[in-house]
Design a protein around this motif. Sequence first.
Motif, PDB file in Angstrom:
ATOM      1  N   HIS A 186      87.990 -10.992 -71.018  1.00 14.65           N
ATOM      2  CA  HIS A 186      87.450  -9.779 -71.655  1.00 14.65           C
ATOM      3  C   HIS A 186      86.502  -9.031 -70.705  1.00 14.65           C
ATOM      4  N   GLY A 187      86.965  -8.859 -69.453  1.00 14.91           N
ATOM      5  CA  GLY A 187      86.201  -8.055 -68.505  1.00 14.91           C
ATOM      6  C   GLY A 187      85.049  -8.770 -67.821  1.00 14.91           C
ATOM      7  N   LEU A 188      84.813 -10.029 -68.134  1.00 12.33           N
ATOM      8  CA  LEU A 188      83.761 -10.793 -67.445  1.00 12.33           C
ATOM      9  C   LEU A 188      84.409 -11.835 -66.561  1.00 12.33           C
ATOM     10  N   ARG A 189      83.786 -12.082 -65.398  1.00 12.93           N
ATOM     11  CA  ARG A 189      84.354 -13.089 -64.492  1.00 12.93           C
ATOM     12  C   ARG A 189      83.558 -14.390 -64.569  1.00 12.93           C
ATOM     13  N   PHE A 190      84.285 -15.479 -64.498  1.00 15.67           N
ATOM     14  CA  PHE A 190      83.657 -16.800 -64.570  1.00 15.67           C
ATOM     15  C   PHE A 190      84.220 -17.698 -63.479  1.00 15.67           C
ATOM     16  N   GLU A 191      83.330 -18.542 -62.968  1.00 22.32           N
ATOM     17  CA  GLU A 191      83.735 -19.586 -62.051  1.00 22.32           C
ATOM     18  C   GLU A 191      84.211 -20.775 -62.905  1.00 22.32           C
ATOM     19  N   GLY A 201      87.690 -27.497 -67.214  1.00 19.85           N
ATOM     20  CA  GLY A 201      86.827 -26.650 -66.388  1.00 19.85           C
ATOM     21  C   GLY A 201      86.161 -25.517 -67.145  1.00 19.85           C
ATOM     22  N   PHE A 202      86.752 -25.117 -68.270  1.00 15.28           N
ATOM     23  CA  PHE A 202      86.233 -23.959 -68.997  1.00 15.28           C
ATOM     24  C   PHE A 202      86.608 -24.109 -70.462  1.00 15.28           C
ATOM     25  N   TYR A 203      85.765 -23.534 -71.358  1.00 14.71           N
ATOM     26  CA  TYR A 203      86.073 -23.608 -72.790  1.00 14.71           C
ATOM     27  C   TYR A 203      86.872 -22.375 -73.204  1.00 14.71           C
ATOM     28  N   LEU A 204      88.178 -22.465 -72.997  1.00 14.27           N
ATOM     29  CA  LEU A 204      89.061 -21.336 -73.297  1.00 14.27           C
ATOM     30  C   LEU A 204      89.114 -21.037 -74.794  1.00 14.27           C
ATOM     31  N   ASP A 205      88.870 -22.067 -75.604  1.00 18.31           N
ATOM     32  CA  ASP A 205      89.010 -21.907 -77.056  1.00 18.31           C
ATOM     33  C   ASP A 205      88.008 -20.914 -77.645  1.00 18.31           C
ATOM     34  N   LEU A 223      69.570 -16.164 -78.374  1.00 17.92           N
ATOM     35  CA  LEU A 223      69.421 -17.538 -77.888  1.00 17.92           C
ATOM     36  C   LEU A 223      70.790 -18.212 -77.881  1.00 17.92           C
ATOM     37  N   ASP A 224      71.185 -18.728 -76.709  1.00 19.63           N
ATOM     38  CA  ASP A 224      72.467 -19.438 -76.587  1.00 19.63           C
ATOM     39  C   ASP A 224      72.169 -20.927 -76.372  1.00 19.63           C
ATOM     40  N   CYS A 225      72.465 -21.751 -77.378  1.00 16.32           N
ATOM     41  CA  CYS A 225      72.199 -23.187 -77.267  1.00 16.32           C
ATOM     42  C   CYS A 225      73.466 -23.922 -76.850  1.00 16.32           C
ATOM     43  N   PHE A 226      73.356 -24.828 -75.911  1.00 21.58           N
ATOM     44  CA  PHE A 226      74.492 -25.545 -75.305  1.00 21.58           C
ATOM     45  C   PHE A 226      75.336 -24.530 -74.526  1.00 21.58           C
ATOM     46  N   CYS A 227      74.689 -23.852 -73.575  1.00 19.24           N
ATOM     47  CA  CYS A 227      75.331 -22.658 -72.970  1.00 19.24           C
ATOM     48  C   CYS A 227      76.393 -22.974 -71.925  1.00 19.24           C
ATOM     49  N   TYR A 228      76.445 -24.227 -71.397  1.00 13.58           N
ATOM     50  CA  TYR A 228      77.404 -24.607 -70.352  1.00 13.58           C
ATOM     51  C   TYR A 228      77.387 -23.578 -69.211  1.00 13.58           C
ATOM     52  N   SER A 229      78.531 -22.970 -68.872  1.00 12.94           N
ATOM     53  CA  SER A 229      78.536 -22.058 -67.728  1.00 12.94           C
ATOM     54  C   SER A 229      78.215 -20.621 -68.133  1.00 12.94           C
ATOM     55  N   GLY A 231      79.168 -18.907 -71.105  1.00 15.38           N
ATOM     56  CA  GLY A 231      80.188 -18.170 -71.866  1.00 15.38           C
ATOM     57  C   GLY A 231      79.593 -17.200 -72.885  1.00 15.38           C
ATOM     58  N   PHE A 232      78.720 -17.695 -73.750  1.00 15.82           N
ATOM     59  CA  PHE A 232      78.132 -16.808 -74.763  1.00 15.82           C
ATOM     60  C   PHE A 232      76.988 -15.982 -74.179  1.00 15.82           C
TER      61      PHE A 232
END
Length: 395
Positions: A186-191, A201-205, A223-229, A231-232
């Motif tokens: 959705h227009g954002l890039r992620f490693e 490697g990523f939470y596609l769900d 506030l994003d809790c359990f933010c991992y890389s 995503g939110f």
Amino acid sequence: MHKLILKPGREKSLKRKHPWVFSGAVARVEGEPKEGETVAVRSSDGEFLAVAAYSPNSQIRARVWDWKERTIDGAFFNERIKRSVAQRRTVLDANASDAMRLVHGESDGLPGIIADRYGDTVVVQLTSAGAERWKEEIAEALLQVTGAATVWERSDAEVRHLEGLPPRTGLLRGTVPAAPLMVSEHGLRFEVGFEGGHKTGFYLDQRDNRLKVRALSAGRDALDCFCYSGGFALNMLKGGAKSVTAIDSSADALAQAQRNAALNQLPQADWMEGDVFQSLRRFRDQGRSFDLIVLDPPKFAPTVSHVEKAARAYKDINLLGFKLLRPGGVLVTFSCSGGVSADLFQKIIAGAALDAGVDARVTDWLHAAPDHPVALNFPEGEYLKGLICRVGALG
Ligand code: SAH
């Protein structure tokens, strides 16, 4: 073909096309099938039911490949994977992302097989003896069907222990990708940490749920809790949040989140390394408050046996979450526990709101993105559920 003969009356779930044969349902094995080998499953009076993969070390003693008598070989995997990939074209907007789940296990008729595509790389996770037996054929089929440059194995999920399989990661086909792997959503890039990150490697769900959070973010203290890389958190920033605080216990995940924010030319969030349970308590004691909170914890209950403990953990963080919200605030809360049903999850959240003393209403029910289908004959496939709750007294 070797045979698995069921006890009388134990064919019922297979007749409803549920793809698992539990050890308690098996009367006897005819022949000497090796781990992952194909067996014909028959009822006690000899009726053919399915061809399945034999898992001698697992409570799930066999997983169904097909409901008709057929040979399981490379051609079978080619055909199934081709079908699975073709179906993605009808459910996913090609512009949404260059990363998607291509094979979603039982729900795609491929038990124990997960395959995620990240650009030119396919990351595969094999979690059953049957999938392990056919690893080379599966890798070959994925390469042929997708035309990807790399098929990489991430068979290091916990559940492999239950099948008596050792963890394994590494190159299966093609060339080692130049790390880091980048995807766009959705227009954002992620490693993507395909070598050592969570899952593949990523939470596609969470793809579409992140977009929903983006739409709720403008002008908010989030506030994003359990933010991992991130995503939110990145979607909160993209959506114009006034401030974003993001917590995770993993320093590596936070470093990646930080790189992801920079990659998208977004301002940095306030990335906090810590335990969410403790951080939320500290925020409460400090009198901090937010307009938007996401709670996306790891799996607290992998199976039903963990449900009670998991329910307490969900209640705890959600109660604190509700307490930290300002009137009119929004809680976006998830459970990815297979052992917690959508119904139970909503009850837990209702209990948390009640104990927090807030009036809250659900404005949306969330699920995994459509490249994670749930076969109707396999309700266990519905692991991710979420609620968007708005807080504030009516009138
Ligand atoms: N929201 C993320 C996925 C979350 S996965 C996304 O959209 O990509 C769960 C995360 O919780 C992992 O990154 C893990 O490191 C973190 N975690 C697990 N237990 C934790 C705890 N008690 N406190 C803080 N983070 C925790």
